[in-house]
Design a protein around this motif. Structure first.
Motif, PDB file in Angstrom:
ATOM      1  N   VAL A  36     -15.399 -12.046 -35.370  1.00  0.00           N
ATOM      2  CA  VAL A  36     -13.936 -12.068 -35.424  1.00  0.00           C
ATOM      3  C   VAL A  36     -13.374 -12.714 -34.157  1.00  0.00           C
ATOM      4  O   VAL A  36     -12.444 -13.516 -34.199  1.00  0.00           O
ATOM      5  CB  VAL A  36     -13.383 -10.626 -35.562  1.00  0.00           C
ATOM      6  N   HIS A  37     -13.982 -12.351 -33.027  1.00  0.00           N
ATOM      7  CA  HIS A  37     -13.463 -12.816 -31.747  1.00  0.00           C
ATOM      8  C   HIS A  37     -13.559 -14.335 -31.624  1.00  0.00           C
ATOM      9  O   HIS A  37     -12.581 -15.019 -31.326  1.00  0.00           O
ATOM     10  CB  HIS A  37     -14.215 -12.131 -30.610  1.00  0.00           C
ATOM     11  N   ASN A  38     -14.763 -14.856 -31.873  1.00  0.00           N
ATOM     12  CA  ASN A  38     -14.932 -16.307 -31.752  1.00  0.00           C
ATOM     13  C   ASN A  38     -14.114 -17.046 -32.804  1.00  0.00           C
ATOM     14  O   ASN A  38     -13.557 -18.116 -32.530  1.00  0.00           O
ATOM     15  CB  ASN A  38     -16.404 -16.683 -31.847  1.00  0.00           C
ATOM     16  N   LEU A  39     -14.064 -16.505 -34.018  1.00  0.00           N
ATOM     17  CA  LEU A  39     -13.258 -17.135 -35.066  1.00  0.00           C
ATOM     18  C   LEU A  39     -11.808 -17.283 -34.609  1.00  0.00           C
ATOM     19  O   LEU A  39     -11.147 -18.272 -34.914  1.00  0.00           O
ATOM     20  CB  LEU A  39     -13.308 -16.309 -36.346  1.00  0.00           C
ATOM     21  N   ASN A  40     -11.337 -16.294 -33.879  1.00  0.00           N
ATOM     22  CA  ASN A  40      -9.956 -16.363 -33.405  1.00  0.00           C
ATOM     23  C   ASN A  40      -9.767 -17.523 -32.417  1.00  0.00           C
ATOM     24  O   ASN A  40      -8.760 -18.212 -32.440  1.00  0.00           O
ATOM     25  CB  ASN A  40      -9.538 -15.034 -32.779  1.00  0.00           C
ATOM     26  N   TYR A  41     -10.789 -17.761 -31.568  1.00  0.00           N
ATOM     27  CA  TYR A  41     -10.718 -18.946 -30.698  1.00  0.00           C
ATOM     28  C   TYR A  41     -10.629 -20.205 -31.553  1.00  0.00           C
ATOM     29  O   TYR A  41      -9.827 -21.097 -31.309  1.00  0.00           O
ATOM     30  CB  TYR A  41     -11.985 -19.087 -29.838  1.00  0.00           C
ATOM     31  N   TRP A  42     -11.551 -20.279 -32.523  1.00  0.00           N
ATOM     32  CA  TRP A  42     -11.687 -21.527 -33.287  1.00  0.00           C
ATOM     33  C   TRP A  42     -10.495 -21.747 -34.215  1.00  0.00           C
ATOM     34  O   TRP A  42     -10.280 -22.841 -34.695  1.00  0.00           O
ATOM     35  CB  TRP A  42     -13.012 -21.515 -34.059  1.00  0.00           C
ATOM     36  N   ARG A  43      -9.756 -20.668 -34.508  1.00  0.00           N
ATOM     37  CA  ARG A  43      -8.557 -20.849 -35.328  1.00  0.00           C
ATOM     38  C   ARG A  43      -7.319 -21.003 -34.443  1.00  0.00           C
ATOM     39  O   ARG A  43      -6.205 -20.890 -34.924  1.00  0.00           O
ATOM     40  CB  ARG A  43      -8.386 -19.654 -36.256  1.00  0.00           C
ATOM     41  N   PHE A  44      -7.547 -21.225 -33.152  1.00  0.00           N
ATOM     42  CA  PHE A  44      -6.447 -21.428 -32.220  1.00  0.00           C
ATOM     43  C   PHE A  44      -5.559 -20.194 -32.170  1.00  0.00           C
ATOM     44  O   PHE A  44      -4.335 -20.290 -32.098  1.00  0.00           O
ATOM     45  CB  PHE A  44      -5.636 -22.675 -32.599  1.00  0.00           C
ATOM     46  N   GLY A  45      -6.215 -19.028 -32.230  1.00  0.00           N
ATOM     47  CA  GLY A  45      -5.477 -17.778 -32.084  1.00  0.00           C
ATOM     48  C   GLY A  45      -5.136 -17.550 -30.619  1.00  0.00           C
ATOM     49  O   GLY A  45      -5.489 -18.331 -29.738  1.00  0.00           O
ATOM     50  N   ASP A  46      -4.438 -16.444 -30.349  1.00  0.00           N
ATOM     51  CA  ASP A  46      -4.081 -16.094 -28.971  1.00  0.00           C
ATOM     52  C   ASP A  46      -5.141 -15.180 -28.370  1.00  0.00           C
ATOM     53  O   ASP A  46      -5.827 -14.453 -29.093  1.00  0.00           O
ATOM     54  CB  ASP A  46      -2.734 -15.352 -28.954  1.00  0.00           C
ATOM     55  N   TYR A  47      -5.281 -15.218 -27.066  1.00  0.00           N
ATOM     56  CA  TYR A  47      -6.149 -14.251 -26.405  1.00  0.00           C
ATOM     57  C   TYR A  47      -5.704 -14.026 -24.974  1.00  0.00           C
ATOM     58  O   TYR A  47      -5.241 -14.934 -24.311  1.00  0.00           O
ATOM     59  CB  TYR A  47      -7.622 -14.664 -26.457  1.00  0.00           C
ATOM     60  N   LEU A  48      -5.844 -12.775 -24.567  1.00  0.00           N
ATOM     61  CA  LEU A  48      -5.655 -12.439 -23.164  1.00  0.00           C
ATOM     62  C   LEU A  48      -7.011 -12.572 -22.490  1.00  0.00           C
ATOM     63  O   LEU A  48      -8.046 -12.377 -23.127  1.00  0.00           O
ATOM     64  CB  LEU A  48      -5.175 -10.995 -23.023  1.00  0.00           C
TER      65      LEU A  48
END
Lengths: 416, 601
Positions: A281-293
């Motif tokens: 889930v975490h890496n997918l969020n990077y690859w989908r240009f999600g936000d992260y702190l």
């Protein structure tokens, strides 16, 4: 919002049109209908030994344990100052990476996760990953990490051949690697990842595939399979090992892909393979240009600001000592950047085109805040070159596009 | 004011490494031209390129004042000269401004071919030549042997040759006294109509054209209106002066003196080297005899990597041409490389220097095609063509005869390497004309096709003789030869810029080597690249560059994305530096591959 915010954007804002970021109002360009999912990355900057291929922010540990408690408190203080930027947003994943987070005791991890829970809305499904070394000491702690709330492990195996492990500067052996995976199962982790590398110095095809088969036999939910890349600022860069030529590397990758597929692992990104539903889930969020702190020494973040309708990237001071001294104050920020529309298009593509099945049109506009025609020039070129397929809803790299991904992404670089 | 009889103008003739620049520095220092602190090593070589390579390319001058033992102060003008065969024309220009020359010979290495040729030029121009043995402080110095060599090879009485060490300063004062005693003072009439010979001109971004002149008759002063005789243009003099070695303005330059003149000339062709400057209101009747125009011997295409640099390249070439009369250029169009210039050079070093200066001083990324010599082609229609570009060679059925330039090469080599050198000359299709044992050295005279010389002869000569052989050559004649055009095909398409003219007997082996070399240079691309070497329709060699398997960044997570972005930008920039020929991206060095084909044998 100013009057310029009206959609569609005027023609002179199209990507490729040279425009100095100072001469327009950024907020006027981006329009976010909703905010992307939010993740949290936590960096642990210490290792027992620095690996010669590693270009991450890691430092050999000097004073045993001394700074462990202080570092955990710094992380919490760091998070506190970040909270206002993401007020009220649910965190979909937490990733503790390094360095070697498993150098930290389960008590410390427990202290950290409890503090996070008290400050951030987490759900029961929130994926919480810890990167772990396959050493004997760490294995003994797996169950306690689980008790602390970690629900996913990422184990840095890299190879099951002792000579290769030694050449890579790893401190574990084949035997420890196998035991680590078994220990993960025993500790109740049904969701863990094994990191493997290929195209190592002097590696033959058979040896690489033997690694793959050994890994599959250990039944991880997820596998990351990387080609060794010589990065600048690493020991390997200055003393390059003799790596297999690219034809052999290609054979390794193709054969491994077949083995993974047969064993029920599906490729969903350049180097990532997972059992159905076990994608990270975490890496997918990077690859989908999600936000992260990002908290911790040298951690980067990417946050969409709903008020100003802009996307920011901040990063923290790199050296652990500097971090310890400044966490919780504004001095912990080493740098920051506000994305221009061109930046957003490029950075979205750098990530989303890595995904084997591409992305939805809607994902682009939701996560970049821009209409798709900002990317049109590159998309058209890519389609003409046969590197990309588009239909009504989705954009997907072709097999050729995936093979020449860097060339594909380069189409979205602004003309200079 | 210095009376004519207290002026001495002289050059220094020496082989590379024989210590010319060090000697000049020592003379400057002894005459107080520069303080100890100001002495950057080798002040006369002012171009970065000259210092780095330890060679002198351009003539430079320095004016010194020396108080001699007779109590008089003498004005000494040293006009520095280049030591490489490619630049012998510069030597004759420098010598035209002098009444004498020092022949500097390394006391351990002995006479070298280039010094011999320059020394003859000096003697022909009526200069007093003073032989000087340098590096006398070295344990390996053998003055007696070297004196014998000077006498046997050059025919100069060297019994009295001065023994000096520019490094330690030994014998330098005696040398200055000998210069005053032996070199005649200049002649000239200070009140006569002005005649000043332009020895060199260069373009300064702030001052415009700066010319180094030797005033032969009359006096040159600021605010005078001068006329450049051959082009008839008039200018007002802003400054005159001398180099000491810094630029120093003076009130005037008088007959017999050497110095610079700056007159606000902005056009790069405003003060051609070899021209005569006179006064507009009191002109001299005749210009001074100039220099012989120089014929370029080696030609190559220069193309900007980026098409929009074409105009910059044109401008840069014009500026270089200003003080390099031997540089020749005219527009050329290549199917593969687009718009560029066909340039003529004196030799390979000259070509390299121009190339490097364009890239460094003018910041232009260049593609240089393989150098070629001029061939005479007898067309079936009876015309004789001069071909300096393989692409211009007519189809074989229109050629009655191809004639290649033959040079006479004089090689001096220590005895132990003479076998190697002879083998090299045979390999290069040479014919031996003479062989003479002179002391430790052997003087070889060969007739060699110039086409072979431009490839890698210098490098090979140096390597087979461990750097001891030296070479001087001059054009002899055109001679019929069985030459063919060797083409390189990339993915079935002939790339005009890669064609070379070679002897038929060598076509097969050259073709094979060239194809192999291309294979090493051309990076793998998204598709297979076929490389063929052919003469006419006959394929002599083929090879291919395998297709690239992939180009993917293995890892990309939430870290520093700007770093990944920079890598992509770097990749893209790297591709932009290559030349796209059809679909294939070809790196710059591929176009010069033919120069290196013989090296790894």
């Amino acid at each position: 919002m100013t009057a310029l915010g009206a959609s569609p954007a005027p023609i002179f804002f199209l990507p490729g049109y040279h425009c100095n970021p100072c001469c327009y109002n950024l907020a006027a360009m981006f329009q976010f209908s909703c905010l992307p999912p939010l993740s949290l990355y936590i960096h642990f900057p210490w290792c027992v030994r620095k690996c010669p291929y590693c270009d991450f922010n890691s430092h050999e540990i000097r004073q045993e344990r001394k700074q462990e408690g202080a570092y955990i408190e710094s992380l919490i203080a760091d998070l506190e100052t970040e909270l206002p930027r993401t007020w009220g947003r649910t965190v979909v994943s937490i990733f503790m990476g390094g360095g070697t987070p498993s150098l930290f005791s389960p008590e410390s991890i427990d202290r950290l996760l409890s503090a996070l829970r008290a400050r951030l809305p987490l759900s029961a499904e929130t994926e919480i990953t810890l990167e772990a070394n396959p050493g004997t000491v760490e294995q003994a702690r797996f169950a306690e990490y689980r008790d602390a709330g970690v629900n996913r492990l990422s184990i840095g195996i890299q190879s099951f051949h002792d000579a290769q492990l030694q050449a890579l500067g790893r401190i574990h052996t084949r035997r420890e690697a196998i035991l680590a995976a078994e220990a993960a199962h025993l500790a109740g982790f049904e969701n863990f990842n094994l990191d493997l590398m290929f195209a190592l110095a002097g590696q033959a095809l058979k040896e690489a595939l033997d690694d793959v088969q050994t890994a599959i036999a250990l039944e991880p939910a997820h596998l990351s399979y990387y080609q060794l890349t010589i990065e600048s600022n690493t020991l390997f860069h200055h003393h390059p090992p003799a790596l297999p030529d690219e034809d052999i590397a290609w054979q390794m990758q193709e054969s491994a892909q077949t083995l993974f597929h047969t064993a029920g692992y599906r490729q969903y990104e350049v180097s990532a393979y997972a059992r159905p539903g076990k994608e990270c889930v975490h890496n997918l969020n990077y690859w989908r240009f999600g936000d992260y702190l990002g908290i911790g020494a040298g951690a980067h973040d990417k946050i969409t600001d709903a008020h100003t309708q802009t996307i920011h990237r901040n990063w923290k001071v790199k050296h652990p000592d500097d971090y310890l001294a400044t966490a919780g104050t504004s001095r912990v920020i080493a740098g920051s950047r506000t994305l221009s529309p061109q930046d957003a298009v490029l950075e979205f593509m750098m990530n989303a085109l890595r995904l084997t099945h591409g992305f939805d049109h809607r994902l682009f506009s939701e996560h970049t805040g821009l209409p798709l025609h900002f990317a049109e020039k590159g998309l058209q070129q890519a389609e003409q070159l046969g590197w990309l397929k588009q239909d009504q809803n989705t954009i997907c790299p072709t097999a050729r596009g995936r093979r020449f991904l860097d060339d594909l992404i380069s189409l979205f670089l602004p003309d200079t | 004011m210095t009376d004519l009889k207290y002026i001495r103008n002289f050059s220094i003739i020496a082989h590379i490494d024989h210590g010319k620049s060090t000697l000049a520095d020592r003379l400057i220092q002894l005459c107080g031209g520069l303080t100890e602190r100001e002495m950057a090593e080798q002040v006369l070589d002012s171009m970065d390129l000259e210092r780095e390579r330890g060679i002198t390319i351009k003539a430079q001058s320095v004016t010194l004042h020396y108080q001699a033992r007779d109590g008089q102060t003498y004005q000494l003008n040293i006009i520095d000269t280049p030591g490489h065969v490619d630049f012998s024309y510069e030597v004759s220009r420098s010598l035209a401004a002098c009444e004498g020359a020092l022949l500097i010979v390394d006391a351990s290495q002995g006479v070298e071919a280039q010094s011999v040729a320059n020394c003859y030029t000096a003697i022909e121009q009526g200069l007093e030549v003073i032989p000087v043995l340098n590096k006398i402080d070295l344990p390996a110095a053998e003055p007696e042997r070297v004196i014998r060599e000077i006498e046997e090879i050059i025919g100069l009485d060297a019994q009295e040759a001065l023994r000096v060490s520019a490094k330690t300063g030994e014998g330098i004062e005696e040398l200055l006294e000998e210069i005053i005693r032996l070199i005649p003072p200049p002649q000239g009439e200070r009140d006569a109509p002005l005649q000043a010979l332009i020895i060199d001109s260069w373009f300064d971004n702030y001052l415009g054209v700066v010319s180094l002149v030797r005033v032969v008759q009359g006096t040159l002063k600021p605010r005078q209106k001068i006329r450049i005789m051959s082009i008839g243009r008039d200018y007002q003099v802003d400054h005159v002066g001398v180099f000491n070695p810094k630029r120093l303005n003076t009130d005037s330059l008088k007959a017999g003196e050497v110095g610079f003149v700056i007159s606000g000339i902005k056009e790069v062709d405003g003060a051609p080297v070899g021209d005569t400057i006179t006064l507009a209101d009191n002109p001299a009747k005749e210009p001074l005899p100039g220099f012989q125009p120089i014929q370029p011997q080696v030609f190559a295409g220069l193309f900007p990597v980026a098409g929009d640099d074409y105009e910059n390249l044109r401008e840069a070439l014009a500026k270089l041409k200003l003080n390099d009369a031997a540089l020749f250029y005219e527009p050329e169009t290549s199917q593969a490389l687009g718009f560029g210039f066909r340039c003529g050079f004196l030799g390979m070093l000259h070509m390299e220097i121009i190339q490097e200066r364009l890239e460094r001083e003018y910041d232009i990324d260049l593609i240089t095609t393989a150098p070629t010599v001029v061939f005479e082609v007898l067309h079936t229609n009876g015309e004789t063509l001069r071909i300096d570009n393989p692409a211009d060679l007519p189809e074989p059925n229109y050629i009655d005869e191809i004639r290649e330039p033959i040079i006479t090469a004089n090689i001096l080599v220590p005895q132990e390497y003479v076998g190697n050198v002879i083998n090299l000359c045979i390999e290069k299709r040479g014919v031996q004309k003479q062989m003479q044992y002179l002391g430790n050295q052997v003087a070889l005279t060969y007739e060699l096709p110039m086409n072979e010389i431009v490839l890698d002869f210098f490098d090979r000569l140096k390597s087979v003789s461990r750097g001891y052989a030296s070479l001087d050559y001059e054009f002899n004649r055109f001679q019929a030869a069985n030459m063919v055009k060797l083409d390189i095909l990339i993915n079935g398409e002939k790339v005009d810029a890669l064609s070379v003219i070679v002897h038929r007997d060598l076509a097969q082996s050259r073709g094979r080597l060239l194809a192999e070399r291309m294979k090493e240079i051309i990076p793998r691309q998204m598709f297979e690249v076929a490389i063929q070497a052919a003469v006419g329709s006959k394929i002599l060699a083929r090879t291919n560059v395998k297709a690239l398997r992939k180009n993917v960044t293995a890892k990309c997570y939430g870290g520093d994305i700007t770093r990944k972005r920079k890598l992509l930008e770097k990749q893209k920039a790297g591709k932009r530096r290559m030349k796209q020929v059809g679909k294939v991206e070809i790196p710059q060095e591929a176009f010069l591959a033919v120069l290196n084909v013989g090296k790894d044998k």
